[in-house]
Each structure stands twice: as structure tokens, then as C-alpha cells.
Design a protein around this motif. Structure first.
Motif, short mmCIF file in Angstrom:
data_model
loop_
_atom_site.label_atom_id
_atom_site.label_comp_id
_atom_site.label_asym_id
_atom_site.label_seq_id
_atom_site.Cartn_x
_atom_site.Cartn_y
_atom_site.Cartn_z
N ASP A 96 0.81 -1.04 -0.11
CA ASP A 96 0.09 0.01 0.13
C ASP A 96 0.82 1.40 -0.14
O ASP A 96 0.28 2.33 0.16
CB ASP A 96 -1.01 0.01 1.30
N LEU A 97 2.10 1.15 -0.32
CA LEU A 97 3.18 2.30 -0.43
C LEU A 97 3.73 2.27 -1.88
O LEU A 97 2.87 2.65 -2.82
CB LEU A 97 4.18 2.22 0.59
N ASN A 98 4.72 1.89 -1.90
CA ASN A 98 5.28 2.38 -3.25
C ASN A 98 6.23 0.71 -3.79
O ASN A 98 7.35 1.00 -4.38
CB ASN A 98 6.22 3.14 -3.54
N HIS A 99 5.97 -0.36 -3.30
CA HIS A 99 6.68 -1.41 -3.51
C HIS A 99 5.88 -2.49 -4.32
O HIS A 99 4.78 -2.55 -4.36
CB HIS A 99 7.27 -2.23 -2.25
N LEU A 100 6.79 -3.11 -5.21
CA LEU A 100 6.09 -4.22 -6.31
C LEU A 100 7.05 -5.29 -5.89
O LEU A 100 8.15 -5.31 -5.71
CB LEU A 100 6.49 -3.53 -7.80
N TYR A 101 6.36 -6.26 -5.69
CA TYR A 101 6.86 -7.59 -5.30
C TYR A 101 6.76 -8.66 -6.59
O TYR A 101 5.59 -8.79 -7.05
CB TYR A 101 6.36 -8.44 -4.08
N ALA A 102 8.01 -9.05 -7.04
CA ALA A 102 7.76 -9.89 -8.38
C ALA A 102 8.52 -11.44 -8.20
O ALA A 102 9.25 -11.45 -7.35
CB ALA A 102 8.42 -9.21 -9.42
N MET A 103 8.10 -12.47 -8.70
CA MET A 103 8.47 -13.72 -8.53
C MET A 103 9.18 -14.09 -9.94
O MET A 103 8.52 -13.73 -10.86
CB MET A 103 7.52 -14.74 -7.95
N THR A 104 10.16 -14.77 -9.67
CA THR A 104 11.02 -15.29 -11.05
C THR A 104 10.45 -16.86 -11.12
O THR A 104 9.92 -17.71 -10.25
CB THR A 104 12.32 -15.41 -10.69
N ASN A 105 10.47 -17.24 -12.39
CA ASN A 105 10.18 -18.42 -12.69
C ASN A 105 11.48 -19.38 -13.04
O ASN A 105 11.97 -19.36 -14.02
CB ASN A 105 9.24 -18.60 -13.98
N PHE A 106 12.13 -19.58 -11.82
CA PHE A 106 13.38 -20.52 -11.70
C PHE A 106 14.34 -19.45 -11.86
O PHE A 106 14.32 -18.15 -12.15
CB PHE A 106 13.53 -21.76 -12.72
N GLY A 107 15.79 -19.81 -11.98
CA GLY A 107 16.75 -18.96 -12.27
C GLY A 107 17.70 -19.07 -11.11
O GLY A 107 17.70 -19.76 -9.94
N HIS A 108 19.18 -18.24 -11.23
CA HIS A 108 20.00 -18.18 -10.23
C HIS A 108 19.87 -16.99 -9.58
O HIS A 108 19.45 -16.11 -10.33
CB HIS A 108 21.33 -18.54 -10.81
N HIS A 109 20.23 -16.63 -8.22
CA HIS A 109 20.10 -15.54 -7.73
C HIS A 109 21.46 -15.11 -6.91
O HIS A 109 21.92 -15.98 -6.28
CB HIS A 109 18.89 -15.75 -6.75
N ASP A 110 21.37 -13.74 -6.70
CA ASP A 110 22.46 -13.04 -5.91
C ASP A 110 21.70 -12.71 -4.53
O ASP A 110 21.24 -11.48 -4.52
CB ASP A 110 22.94 -12.02 -6.71
N SER A 111 21.63 -13.43 -3.38
CA SER A 111 20.74 -13.07 -2.47
C SER A 111 21.35 -11.97 -1.61
O SER A 111 20.69 -11.26 -0.94
CB SER A 111 20.52 -14.52 -1.64
N ASN A 112 22.69 -11.83 -1.41
CA ASN A 112 23.28 -10.70 -0.60
C ASN A 112 23.86 -9.69 -1.69
O ASN A 112 24.53 -8.86 -0.87
CB ASN A 112 24.47 -11.46 0.21
N GLN A 113 23.48 -9.48 -2.85
CA GLN A 113 23.77 -8.40 -3.75
C GLN A 113 25.26 -8.29 -3.72
O GLN A 113 25.68 -7.00 -3.81
CB GLN A 113 22.78 -7.32 -3.39
N ASP A 114 25.96 -9.19 -3.79
CA ASP A 114 27.50 -8.79 -3.82
C ASP A 114 28.34 -9.25 -5.20
O ASP A 114 29.19 -9.13 -5.75
CB ASP A 114 28.26 -9.83 -2.72
N GLY A 115 27.27 -9.51 -6.34
CA GLY A 115 27.57 -9.51 -7.65
C GLY A 115 27.98 -11.02 -7.96
O GLY A 115 28.28 -11.31 -9.01
N VAL A 116 27.49 -11.99 -6.97
CA VAL A 116 27.70 -13.42 -7.32
C VAL A 116 26.77 -14.10 -6.78
O VAL A 116 26.07 -13.90 -5.68
CB VAL A 116 29.18 -14.01 -6.37
N TYR A 117 26.15 -15.20 -7.88
CA TYR A 117 25.23 -16.20 -7.46
C TYR A 117 25.60 -17.11 -6.42
O TYR A 117 26.41 -17.85 -6.52
CB TYR A 117 24.75 -16.71 -8.88
N ASP A 118 24.72 -16.83 -5.31
CA ASP A 118 24.93 -17.81 -4.49
C ASP A 118 23.85 -19.01 -4.34
O ASP A 118 23.99 -19.88 -3.61
CB ASP A 118 25.08 -17.23 -2.95
N ILE A 119 22.77 -18.69 -4.92
CA ILE A 119 21.77 -19.75 -5.15
C ILE A 119 21.71 -20.13 -6.70
O ILE A 119 21.42 -19.40 -7.46
CB ILE A 119 20.34 -19.13 -4.52
N THR A 120 22.38 -21.14 -6.77
CA THR A 120 22.50 -21.67 -8.36
C THR A 120 21.70 -22.98 -8.54
O THR A 120 22.21 -23.74 -9.56
CB THR A 120 24.15 -21.99 -8.70
#
Length: 197
Positions: free
Chosen positions: A5-29
């Protein structure tokens, strides 16, 4: 996709690798469905949580949820949180403890109260406790506030029973006034054995 109810959009990916700590490296592969939050005003986005699923196997959904920052202490302490407000629509909250804004979809209960620290952004920078909390002495607690002014309340489980409800002395700071910036609050802890004898 879901918005709050403010200004955020939540989106889900359909599979993929992820950089959960935003350090530039995929840590969920391992090709996981994951959720991301995007601030529609500042355009900043960050990883929220990964699923154990590899593919979205359900219908698309949409809706609106309340923007709340929820707690992560063990569930026995109860659900806590506060509503986020951004009246001026600047992409930043009007009043929060700390400097990072991290709305949560649900409480991240963990035994060591770090569930919210490792999910989304680590927004646990609002309160700094001293290395040792001394009973029968004054203890300085550093509080950082962003936005406007308000009041804080601090609870401590002095008898380590997993709740604050039975011992009124565990509400150690009541309605302490705070303003934007950093300030110290002096907290005096009484001897619990004398108080609840």
C-alpha cells in the motif's frame, strides 16, 4: 506480482540463479523460484526469499498488501511490527528505526532473532546495545531514527522465559521520545529477583 500500500512491487521469478546478498555473485545456483522487491520511486530492487520450488506451477496472482516491517524474535514473544508510511511519496519511509527500509511479507521467526537480517535487506541498524548489560546500573542504548520523531519502547526478557507478558519489569524503556538522528537512551535494569519475588 503484488504491490504493497505504499510504493513497492513484489515479483516472483520462474526458476533461475540468484544473488541473495547482492555482492555480484550467484549464491543460489539451483534454479529456484524467488521473490524480489522493487521500490517504484527509487527503482532500487533487492532479493527477498527463495522457494524450494524450481518452477512456478500455479496461476498468476495480483493484489495489494500492507507495508509492514515485522519482527524476527522467536514466536513465543508474539508478532510485532509497524506500518511503513511514505506520505510524501519520496521512496523513503517517514519514520523508522535505523536507516534501511525493509518491509516484510511475514515474520521471520528465528531462535537467534536474525531471520529478518538475512532476508531482503539487513535493516537491523536502529539499536546498538552495549557489550554487557548490567543489572543495578545505567546502560546506554544507542538508537538511530530516520525521518521524523516519535517514541520507542524497549523490552528485555530478563528471566529468559520466552515472553515479556508476565513480568512488567521487562518493559525497560517506556515511550522514550526520539527525533531523527542518533541518540542515547539510558536504561536502568533492576534486580529481577527482588522485583518479582
Amino acid at each position: 506480482m503484488v504491490t504493497d500500500d505504499l510504493n513497492h512491487l513484489y515479483a516472483m521469478t520462474n526458476f533461475g540463479h540468484h544473488d541473495s546478498n547482492q555482492d555480484g555473485v550467484y549464491d543460489i545456483t539451483s534454479n529456484r523460484v524467488a521473490m524480489y522487491r522493487i521500490n517504484l520511486i527509487t527503482k532500487a530492487g533487492n532479493f527477498i526469499v527463495a522457494s524450494d520450488r524450481t518452477v512456478l506451477a500455479f496461476q498468476d496472482a495480483s493484489g495489494c498488501i500492507a507495508s509492514r516491517d515485522k519482527g524476527d524474535a522467536p514466536e513465543s514473544y508474539g508478532e510485532v511490527g509497524h506500518r511503513n508510511r511514505d506520505v510524501r511519496l519520496q521512496g523513503i519511509p517517514d519514520l523508522i528505526m535505523g536507516t534501511a527500509w525493509d518491509p516484510d511479507l511475514y515474520p521471520f521467526y528465528t531462535a537467534d532473532a536474525t531471520g529478518d537480517d538475512v532476508t531482503g535487506s539487513d535493516d537491523e541498524d536502529g539499536v546498538t546495545l552495549p557489550t554487557d548489560m548490567l543489572v543495578g546500573a545505567s546502560n546506554d542504548i544507542d538508537v538511530v531514527v530516520t525521518g521524523g520523531s516519535g517514541h520507542i519502547n524497549i523490552f528485555m526478557d530478563l528471566d529468559n522465559n520466552g515472553t515479556f507478558m508476565n513480568n512488567p519489569g521487562e518493559h525497560v524503556v517506556q515511550d522514550f521520545p526520539v527525533t531523527a538522528g542518533s541518540q542515547y537512551n539510558s536504561c536502568f535494569l533492576t534486580n529481577r529477583d527482588q522485583q518479582w519475588a
